[in-house]
Design an enzyme around this catalytic site. Structure first.
Site, PDB file in Angstrom:
ATOM      1  N   GLU A 182      19.422 -95.567 -23.120  1.00 27.53           N
ATOM      2  CA  GLU A 182      20.738 -94.948 -23.288  1.00 27.53           C
ATOM      3  C   GLU A 182      21.276 -94.693 -21.901  1.00 27.53           C
ATOM      4  OE1 GLU A 182      23.035 -90.908 -24.392  1.00 27.53           O
ATOM      5  OE2 GLU A 182      21.129 -91.214 -25.449  1.00 27.53           O
TER       6      GLU A 182
ATOM      7  N   CYS B  74      26.721 -87.294 -22.209  1.00 29.88           N
ATOM      8  CA  CYS B  74      26.594 -88.746 -22.359  1.00 29.88           C
ATOM      9  C   CYS B  74      27.777 -89.319 -23.126  1.00 29.88           C
ATOM     10  CB  CYS B  74      25.295 -89.084 -23.081  1.00 29.88           C
ATOM     11  SG  CYS B  74      23.803 -88.485 -22.254  1.00 29.88           S
TER      12      CYS B  74
END
Length: 468
Positions: free
Chosen positions: A236, A270
């Site tokens: 990620e 994020c």
């Protein structure tokens, strides 16, 4: 954990005042070897435990963790600057996410029956991979790590956690909770590691899966270390997540949601909103409401209960964003927030005033390069088609949001967007029942949901000819 005191020292400075908050000795080759050996031997025993046993112990770990909520929240504020009034939400969020993944394990890991008749029985089982190496970031240190830790252990793997040098106490809090839940030694372990030794562990080919959350550059380094070893890898990475506010959106809700998505955690999320596209019919009103909302933020020490915007993790990324804003203004962008109203904002400081920019376009880094801080560009669009083109004009694809009252319109737009997760009338959120994944430079693989269990196990097929 025993570490040799003549090894390298890892120093963590708090963004509150840049003073030293934590010092830890980094693991050396002997520590690493012992940890890997214990993880291997523990996994051979752990995989033989029943799913019910694992569930009971993992739930006990979560309960032990939340019993220490106040200490954990305070440590978060010191280590990465999140306002104390919000820090507890990560503790409760981690517990909620962990319990969800624990409770879906039975269905996620169940045997798939293919056929059964008087001559042939066939089915597919899910088997654990072995050792899962989790490399976690500082910005949501518990929420990101738990995405892999719990399903890995529930599936019968053992876990070694390497946490960010900014949040080393998070690894230690995890270990404390696992110990209080009476887990067998070696099922969960952590190591404080240098970047070099992190790569060494992977290159030794003694772990079976690597779960990494971090920068694109870090992801490339991890991928290079994995090269030739055929181990599983989940990444990620970066994001430049867009939101599109349609002409029929509920304006007040869209403003409040987009601004919170852009500035919560000082923009260090994020899936935080980094660029907003607004239909020209409501553009001026959206910007006016957004600006008034941002002016209400209080920039200050995260230990102050009135603070709503804490410092960035350190001065380097804060100065990077100051530079982004400076170049955008030179290129014609307009700022809407006066930094002088946030007196802690000074060049070279981790404290950064929030900022809204208009008159922006995709020739500017502020609309194309990841900022990861409290700044957002807002751009006027003429149509859904133009919004889709701009939202897809990015090297990233983690999440994308659309605000509209028309569900069919939202789905039509969402199906054309290059993204891992699509939201309607929401943003900056993880539903653990959905796969968390990205496209392009936002990463590969997935965590959470039943699919998150798939990457942490291997299928094993059985074909039984019972009569000859």
């Amino acid at each position: 954990m025993l570490l040799n005191t003549d090894e390298d020292l890892q120093v963590t400075r708090t963004p509150i005042d840049n003073s030293i908050y934590v010092e830890r000795v980094l693991a050396n080759s002997q520590n690493i070897s012992q940890t890997l050996k214990l993880a291997k031997s523990a996994q051979l025993k752990w995989k033989k435990t029943t799913l019910n046993q694992r569930k009971k112990m993992c739930l006990a770990m979560v309960n032990a963790f939340i019993e220490n909520s106040d200490e954990i929240a305070l440590q978060l504020s010191y280590m990465m600057g999140r306002p104390i009034k919000y820090a507890l939400s990560e503790v409760s969020g981690m517990a909620q996410r962990a319990r969800h993944m624990i409770n879906i394990a039975k269905d996620s890991l169940k045997t798939i029956k293919i056929s059964s008749n008087k001559n042939i029985t066939s089915y597919i089982k899910r088997e654990p991979l072995g050792i899962v190496f989790v490399i976690a970031p500082w910005n949501y240190p518990y929420l990101t790590a738990i995405n892999s830790i719990i399903p890995a252990i529930m599936a019968g793997n053992t876990v070694i956690l390497k946490h960010s040098s900014q949040t080393p106490l998070c690894a230690e809090q995890f270990e404390k909770a696992f110990e209080q839940a009476n887990f067998p030694k070696g099922v969960f372990q952590y190591l404080h590691l240098s970047h070099g030794n992190t790569e060494v562990i992977i290159k030794q080919n003694k772990v079976d899966y690597v779960s990494f959350t971090g920068s694109v550059a870090g992801g490339k380094a991890i991928e290079n270390a994995c090269n030739g070893h055929f181990m599983g890898l989940g990444l990620e990475l970066g994001g430049k997540d867009p939101a599109y506010v349609c002409d029929d959106a509920h304006l007040k809700h869209a403003v409040e949601t987009c601004i919170d998505g852009a500035f919560f955690n000082s923009g260090q999320s994020c899936c935080g909103i980094e660029r907003i596209y607004v239909a020209e019919q409501i553009f001026d009103e959206f910007v006016e409401q957004a600006t008034e909302l941002v002016k209400q933020y209080k920039l200050g020490s995260p230990l102050d209960v009135d603070t709503t915007l804490g410092p960035m993790v350190n001065s380097k990324p804060a100065d990077f964003i100051r530079e982004q804003i400076h170049h955008a203004v030179i290129a014609g962008a307009k700022t809407h927030i006066n930094p002088e109203n946030f007196p802690l904002d000074k060049e070279g400081s981790a404290y950064l005033a929030p900022q809204i920019l208009t008159h922006v376009d995709h020739t500017m880094d502020i609309m194309t390069k990841e900022s990861f801080g409290p700044v957002v560009g807002i751009m006027k669009v003429r149509s859904d088609k133009q919004a889709i083109e701009l939202m897809n004009d990015s090297e990233f694809g983690l999440t994308a949001s659309v605000f509209t009252k028309d569900t069919d319109r939202a789905i039509t737009i969402g199906e054309q967007l290059e993204t891992g997760t699509f939201f309607m009338n929401r943003c900056d959120y993880l539903d653990p029942s959905l796969a968390w994944t990205g496209v392009k430079n936002s990463g590969r693989g997935c965590t959470l949901s039943t699919l998150g269990y798939g990457v942490l196990t291997r299928p094993k097929s059985f074909y039984l000819k019972t009569k000859i």
